[in-house]
Design an enzyme around this catalytic site. Structure first.
Site, PDB file in Angstrom:
ATOM      1  CG  ASP A  12      -1.574   1.116   1.446  1.00  0.00           C
ATOM      2  OD1 ASP A  12      -2.087   1.780   0.631  1.00  0.00           O
ATOM      3  OD2 ASP A  12      -1.590   1.578   2.493  1.00  0.00           O
ATOM      4  CG  ASP A  14      -1.646   8.150   1.640  1.00  0.00           C
ATOM      5  OD1 ASP A  14      -0.363   8.191   1.335  1.00  0.00           O
ATOM      6  OD2 ASP A  14      -2.398   8.629   1.212  1.00  0.00           O
ATOM      7  CG  ASP A 209      -2.438   2.309   6.518  1.00  0.00           C
ATOM      8  OD1 ASP A 209      -2.569   2.160   5.583  1.00  0.00           O
ATOM      9  OD2 ASP A 209      -2.807   3.419   6.932  1.00  0.00           O
ATOM     10  CB  THR A 226      -2.112 -11.786   0.342  1.00  0.00           C
ATOM     11  OG1 THR A 226      -3.041 -11.656   1.082  1.00  0.00           O
ATOM     12  CG2 THR A 226      -2.293 -11.473  -0.972  1.00  0.00           C
TER      13      THR A 226
END
Length: 543
Positions: A12, A14, A209, A226
């Protein structure tokens, strides 16, 4: 150690590779380059490619796999391998129903602060923000705390799920500090896995996050293909420490350099002091008492496109003989996208009609629309516009209907996220149906005592600012004693156009660019200055 391409580390953005809405640190970038020598690496985020590159750099070539907008745009080793469209999937009519519902909801939503860009239309989704994406860093942090206490986003998502989730097949995924994404079910971050064949990977490690239920990393974090790694601190240092545990040969850096936000305006680079002094004093035979002052769209550039190399070169020659300036309604970021380093290209540079002012690259003034109007009156004005737009019937609706700028609001019935062809189509529709003129008239009736001017400009929008804050505002930085002549060039010189006031001002000599074509501007300049205009201009790209 040879690279093991069957292990993929997928990130990811941010809160994982960057502090939210900020640039990746040099240490993070360097670590990723070393990691790529050991295994395959990829990045998947909800933002479009432009925003992703603003935060990470050249992400398509930094990673083996690059997936903006959850993989609705997919690139491998810098080459596009797939693209999927939200608009094609949902269709124009259902999109308008969804957009209108959100606009109407926001028009009734009471918040401590409202800014602009409440809906951002992207290739693969809508990004929806109750406060608006134009908020500052401080306002973003304040909204995040308010949202955690009052569940603003969760409540809106629940209302949207009740209204649209089943019939429209949509997912609403909260991410970041201030917004949530809207996309077809199955178009979450797991969408990118279609480009990662099972037989090519032994392990896919995902780092994110927002891994919790309802967060925009949840589906891929929990996917059977995953191995999920939760970045609980929303801090890229935690990501690097986890990677160091997986790859002991790659120790994490001791610390990360703090970085700026990717929405921040680029700082104007000051020119050398001796160059400034020479320009100001008229060295080399330059006549600094004659100023050529230009609008941007339709004057120095084709609307919404970059200035041609020939135009830039001509302006440099003109500046050797005379003072030159630029004044436009757009903010500094957009102005520089079209013109380049405008604060240093011109003797005088006035983004947002001069509410931000530069002289030879140095900031000489700044004025705030918010300070003038105040939070309460701004909120009422924005709510009225959102309600109006929710009831407005136009052939197409996109996103960024209201853009909050330092010195004004820019308001667009179709939304600034429309494409070039949609922009051209809307302009024709607007001319035939007076959409903007009718809305301006309604605003004047609804807010007779607000002291605002509504100035139509460009193809799709109009500006809202305090009366007197039109382009004549920049003249306060051009003392009468310093100039014998100020020649202004603009295309929107008609009554109601955003060049009208300065074009007709007693201090300027107005030149109407009736063809909205920079070639006409250069021909005028040739007649006045004696500097030959180029025979043709290179067709430029859109900014």
């Amino acid at each position: 150690m040879p690279k093991n391409s069957r292990i993929l580390c997928l990130f990811d953005v941010d809160g994982t590779l960057t502090v939210p809405r900020k640039l990746a640190s040099p240490e993070t970038i360097a670590y990723l380059a070393k990691l790529r020598e050991v295994c395959s690496i990829g990045v998947v985020g909800g933002s479009d490619l432009v925003k992703q590159k603003e935060q990470l750099g050249d992400s398509p070539n930094m990673f083996d796999y690059c997936f903006p907008e959850n993989g609705l745009l997919a690139l491998k080793d810098g080459v596009e391998i797939g693209r999927t469209s939200f608009l094609d999937h949902i269709g124009e009519e259902r999109l308008k129903k969804l957009v209108n519902f959100i606009l109407q909801y926001f028009s009734k939503l009471e918040l401590p602060q409202k800014r602009g860009t409440f809906i951002e239309f992207r290739n693969g989704m809508l990004n929806v923000s109750p406060i608006g994406r134009n908020c500052s860093r401080q306002e973003r942090n304040a909204f995040e705390k308010y949202d955690l206490e009052h569940n603003v986003r969760k409540t809106l998502v629940a209302a949207l799920q009740k209204e649209f989730a089943e019939d429209f097949g949509l997912t609403f995924s909260i991410g970041g500090q201030i917004s949530f994404d809207v996309f077809p079910t199955g178009w979450d971050k797991t969408y990118c896995l279609k480009y990662l064949p099972e037989d090519q990977f032994d392990e896919i490690h995902f780092f994110g996050d927002k891994y919790f239920k309802g967060g925009n990393d949840n589906e891929i974090y929990e996917h059977p293909r995953t191995i999920g790694h939760a970045i609980t601190d929303a801090d890229p240092m935690q990501t690097l420490k986890m990677l160091a545990e997986l790859f002991p040969e790659l120790p994490a850096p001791a610390s990360l350099t703090p970085t700026g936000g990717h929405g921040d305006a680029p700082a104007a680079v000051e020119t050398k002091e001796e160059e400034n002094d020479a320009a100001a004093s008229g060295a080399g035979g330059k006549n600094t008492r004659k100023l050529f002052l230009f609008d941007v769209d339709g004057t120095l550039t084709i609307p919404r496109k970059r200035a041609s190399p020939e135009t830039i070169e001509y302006l440099a020659k003109l500046r050797e003989k005379f003072a030159i300036g630029v004044v436009g309604g757009s903010d500094l970021v957009k102005q520089m996208e079209q013109l380049g380093d405008s604060p240093n290209m011109f003797d005088f540079c006035f983004p947002e009609n001069g509410l931000l002012a530069f002289n030879n690259g140095k900031q000489i003034g700044k004025t705030s629309f918010l300070d003038y109007i105040g939070e309460e009156r701004l909120g009422k004005l924005i709510n009225w516009m959102l309600d109006y737009f929710s009831k407005l019937d136009v052939p197409q609706k996109r996103g960024t209907f209201i853009e909050f700028r330092n010195g004004m609001l820019n308001v667009s019935p179709v939304g600034r996220n429309c494409s070039r062809s949609e922009r051209n189509d809307y302009e024709k529709f607007d001319l035939a149906n007076n959409i903007r003129k009718n809305m301006v008239a309604a605003l004047k009736e609804a807010f007779p005592d607000l002291g605002m001017t509504y100035s139509i400009g460009g193809q799709i929008s109009f500006d809202v600012f305090p009366t007197g804050w039109d382009k004549t505002y920049c003249l306060k930085y051009l003392p009468e004693a310093d100039f014998d002549e100020i020649h202004f060039f603009g295309d929107k010189t008609f009554v109601g156009g955003n060049d009208y006031e300065i074009f007709n001002h007693e201090r300027t000599v107005g030149h109407a660019i009736t063809e909205a074509d920079p070639a006409q501007t250069l021909k005028f300049l040739e007649e006045i200055s004696g500097i030959p205009a180029p025979k043709s201009l290179t067709p430029p790209a859109a900014h």
